[in-house]
Design a protein around this motif. Structure first.
Motif, PDB file in Angstrom:
ATOM      1  N   GLY A 236       0.816  -1.200   0.000  1.00 37.35           N
ATOM      2  CA  GLY A 236       0.000   0.000   0.000  1.00 37.35           C
ATOM      3  C   GLY A 236       0.852   1.253   0.000  1.00 37.35           C
ATOM      4  O   GLY A 236       2.062   1.208  -0.275  1.00 37.35           O
ATOM      5  N   LEU A 237       0.228   2.396   0.299  1.00 37.01           N
ATOM      6  CA  LEU A 237       0.902   3.681   0.411  1.00 37.01           C
ATOM      7  C   LEU A 237       1.105   4.006   1.881  1.00 37.01           C
ATOM      8  O   LEU A 237       0.246   3.719   2.706  1.00 37.01           O
ATOM      9  CB  LEU A 237       0.071   4.795  -0.230  1.00 37.01           C
ATOM     10  CG  LEU A 237      -0.554   4.535  -1.597  1.00 37.01           C
ATOM     11  CD1 LEU A 237      -1.434   5.717  -1.988  1.00 37.01           C
ATOM     12  CD2 LEU A 237       0.536   4.321  -2.631  1.00 37.01           C
ATOM     13  N   VAL A 238       2.203   4.641   2.203  1.00 39.93           N
ATOM     14  CA  VAL A 238       2.465   5.023   3.591  1.00 39.93           C
ATOM     15  C   VAL A 238       2.117   6.493   3.790  1.00 39.93           C
ATOM     16  O   VAL A 238       2.562   7.353   3.027  1.00 39.93           O
ATOM     17  CB  VAL A 238       3.942   4.796   3.973  1.00 39.93           C
ATOM     18  CG1 VAL A 238       4.201   5.345   5.374  1.00 39.93           C
ATOM     19  CG2 VAL A 238       4.285   3.321   3.938  1.00 39.93           C
ATOM     20  N   LEU A 239       1.304   6.769   4.809  1.00 40.24           N
ATOM     21  CA  LEU A 239       1.098   8.138   5.265  1.00 40.24           C
ATOM     22  C   LEU A 239       2.160   8.407   6.313  1.00 40.24           C
ATOM     23  O   LEU A 239       2.218   7.721   7.331  1.00 40.24           O
ATOM     24  CB  LEU A 239      -0.293   8.312   5.868  1.00 40.24           C
ATOM     25  CG  LEU A 239      -1.482   7.836   5.020  1.00 40.24           C
ATOM     26  CD1 LEU A 239      -2.793   8.229   5.699  1.00 40.24           C
ATOM     27  CD2 LEU A 239      -1.427   8.398   3.609  1.00 40.24           C
ATOM     28  N   CYS A 240       3.013   9.405   6.081  1.00 44.24           N
ATOM     29  CA  CYS A 240       4.190   9.558   6.937  1.00 44.24           C
ATOM     30  C   CYS A 240       4.679  10.993   6.955  1.00 44.24           C
ATOM     31  O   CYS A 240       4.223  11.844   6.188  1.00 44.24           O
ATOM     32  CB  CYS A 240       5.312   8.631   6.462  1.00 44.24           C
ATOM     33  SG  CYS A 240       5.888   9.002   4.783  1.00 44.24           S
ATOM     34  N   ILE A 241       5.628  11.235   7.828  1.00 49.53           N
ATOM     35  CA  ILE A 241       6.308  12.520   7.916  1.00 49.53           C
ATOM     36  C   ILE A 241       7.461  12.545   6.908  1.00 49.53           C
ATOM     37  O   ILE A 241       8.117  11.532   6.671  1.00 49.53           O
ATOM     38  CB  ILE A 241       6.841  12.731   9.339  1.00 49.53           C
ATOM     39  CG1 ILE A 241       5.679  12.973  10.304  1.00 49.53           C
ATOM     40  CG2 ILE A 241       7.821  13.890   9.418  1.00 49.53           C
ATOM     41  CD1 ILE A 241       6.086  13.013  11.755  1.00 49.53           C
ATOM     42  N   GLU A 242       7.709  13.710   6.348  1.00 42.58           N
ATOM     43  CA  GLU A 242       8.838  13.870   5.439  1.00 42.58           C
ATOM     44  C   GLU A 242      10.143  13.825   6.228  1.00 42.58           C
ATOM     45  O   GLU A 242      10.302  14.536   7.216  1.00 42.58           O
ATOM     46  CB  GLU A 242       8.740  15.195   4.699  1.00 42.58           C
ATOM     47  CG  GLU A 242       9.857  15.425   3.705  1.00 42.58           C
ATOM     48  CD  GLU A 242       9.729  16.740   2.970  1.00 42.58           C
ATOM     49  OE1 GLU A 242      10.339  16.879   1.894  1.00 42.58           O
ATOM     50  OE2 GLU A 242       9.008  17.633   3.473  1.00 42.58           O
ATOM     51  N   LEU A 243      11.047  12.960   5.811  1.00 46.13           N
ATOM     52  CA  LEU A 243      12.368  12.863   6.416  1.00 46.13           C
ATOM     53  C   LEU A 243      13.422  13.087   5.348  1.00 46.13           C
ATOM     54  O   LEU A 243      13.168  12.874   4.156  1.00 46.13           O
ATOM     55  CB  LEU A 243      12.568  11.483   7.063  1.00 46.13           C
ATOM     56  CG  LEU A 243      11.630  11.107   8.207  1.00 46.13           C
ATOM     57  CD1 LEU A 243      11.905   9.679   8.669  1.00 46.13           C
ATOM     58  CD2 LEU A 243      11.786  12.061   9.377  1.00 46.13           C
ATOM     59  N   HIS A 244      14.594  13.515   5.766  1.00 41.50           N
ATOM     60  CA  HIS A 244      15.693  13.709   4.818  1.00 41.50           C
ATOM     61  C   HIS A 244      16.379  12.363   4.562  1.00 41.50           C
ATOM     62  O   HIS A 244      17.571  12.187   4.783  1.00 41.50           O
ATOM     63  CB  HIS A 244      16.689  14.745   5.351  1.00 41.50           C
ATOM     64  CG  HIS A 244      16.100  16.118   5.434  1.00 41.50           C
ATOM     65  ND1 HIS A 244      16.642  17.121   6.199  1.00 41.50           N
ATOM     66  CD2 HIS A 244      15.006  16.664   4.827  1.00 41.50           C
ATOM     67  CE1 HIS A 244      15.906  18.217   6.064  1.00 41.50           C
ATOM     68  NE2 HIS A 244      14.918  17.956   5.251  1.00 41.50           N
ATOM     69  N   VAL A 245      15.567  11.421   4.104  1.00 43.47           N
ATOM     70  CA  VAL A 245      16.043  10.067   3.821  1.00 43.47           C
ATOM     71  C   VAL A 245      15.547   9.683   2.426  1.00 43.47           C
ATOM     72  O   VAL A 245      14.387   9.949   2.076  1.00 43.47           O
ATOM     73  CB  VAL A 245      15.503   9.051   4.851  1.00 43.47           C
ATOM     74  CG1 VAL A 245      15.968   7.642   4.497  1.00 43.47           C
ATOM     75  CG2 VAL A 245      15.963   9.421   6.261  1.00 43.47           C
TER      76      VAL A 245
END
Length: 287
Positions: A236-245
């Motif tokens: 599926g798709l992940v709902l997440c925070i933006e990280l510098h990764v």
């Protein structure tokens, strides 16, 4: 309960065998058995049962094992905090952190603090809000980097400068990867992988303007690295925070409208802290 006996019990629980545990502890088997029997008498419960080949902990035994681990860990932490070296500030500081961009600010704080107090050692433990708060309450962590919403009435805190921007992590081959922003309508009916935190799930449901029960949630996660593997596997798709990764074959796309949350560095109020921890509190307040 003596700490020594609690350690005996933990070794038996780990080895699942009294003879093997006695050998590791360098005591006789009858002595170890007698110590365990006295512990059971003191607590008034049965801690384990003997099967043909191993020791099986009872429900009460499993509870004692968890508590004994916490007690011994807290004891070692207390010992290290009491160690002083002349006029130098020494000791250990533990910080529980979620996977947040604000961790960069924590890194800068630690770097600046280490220039003043080079003998202090830091321990960074990854985890979600609830785990971190529980560890702080038990005295096993000094600080927690917590993402809001979070109840912080019991804590003193400083607010982090960095805003945590939410979006999705999606395969580069997915049609959504062509968008610069994704809306709630883009995600309705899609298989979603969401954080395990219920307060943040509520924030996401509010962004969708939809009850979370109506969203197609196929999995939850605590660590984004594991969630990224699920995306690559087609779950599926992940709902997440933006990280510098940068995740291979995946792309982060922010929400439209924006959803940004703040985080705080929190510590327990009205607590007696070590000299090193007190120094770090003053440092972060001034910084």
């Amino acid at each position: 309960m003596e700490l020594r006996v609690l350690n005996y019990f933990l070794v038996v629980a780990r080895e699942e065998n009294i003879t093997r545990a006695a050998s590791i502890l360098h005591i006789t088997q009858p002595t170890l058995s007698r110590q365990l029997l006295q512990l059971e008498d003191e607590l008034g419960v049965k801690l384990y049962q003997r099967s043909k080949h191993r020791i099986i902990l009872t429900e009460e035994g499993n509870l004692l094992r968890r508590r004994a681990q916490e007690i011994l860990q807290l004891t070692e932490k207390t010992k290290s905090e009491l160690v002083q070296a002349d006029e130098n500030v020494v000791g250990e500081i533990s910080i529980g952190c979620g996977e947040l961009l604000s961790m960069e600010q924590i890194g800068n704080l630690i770097q600046g603090f280490k220039k003043l107090y080079p003998l202090v050692t830091f321990h960074i433990i990854s985890g979600m809000n609830d785990f971190i708060k529980e560890q702080i309450e038990q005295g096993l962590m000094d600080f927690g980097l917590l993402i809001q919403p979070v109840e912080i009435e019991k804590y003193q805190f400083i607010r982090m400068k960095q805003q945590e921007r939410w979006g999705i992590l999606v395969k580069e081959t997915d049609p959504l990867a062509q968008k610069s922003r994704v809306t709630p309508q883009d995600l309705f009916g899609r298989d979603l992988i969401v954080t395990d935190s219920h307060p943040i799930q509520n924030e996401l449901a509010s962004w969708f303007n939809q009850n979370d029960a109506e969203l197609k949630i196929v999995s939850t996660y605590t660590l984004l690295n594991n969630a990224a593997v699920l995306v690559n596997s087609g779950v599926g798709l992940v709902l997440c925070i933006e990280l510098h990764v940068r995740y291979p074959n995946l792309k982060f796309i922010p929400f439209e409208p924006d959803l940004t949350l703040h985080s705080v560095l929190a510590w327990k109020a009205n607590q007696v802290y070590s000299e090193a921890t007190r120094a770090f509190i003053e440092f972060v307040k001034n910084a």
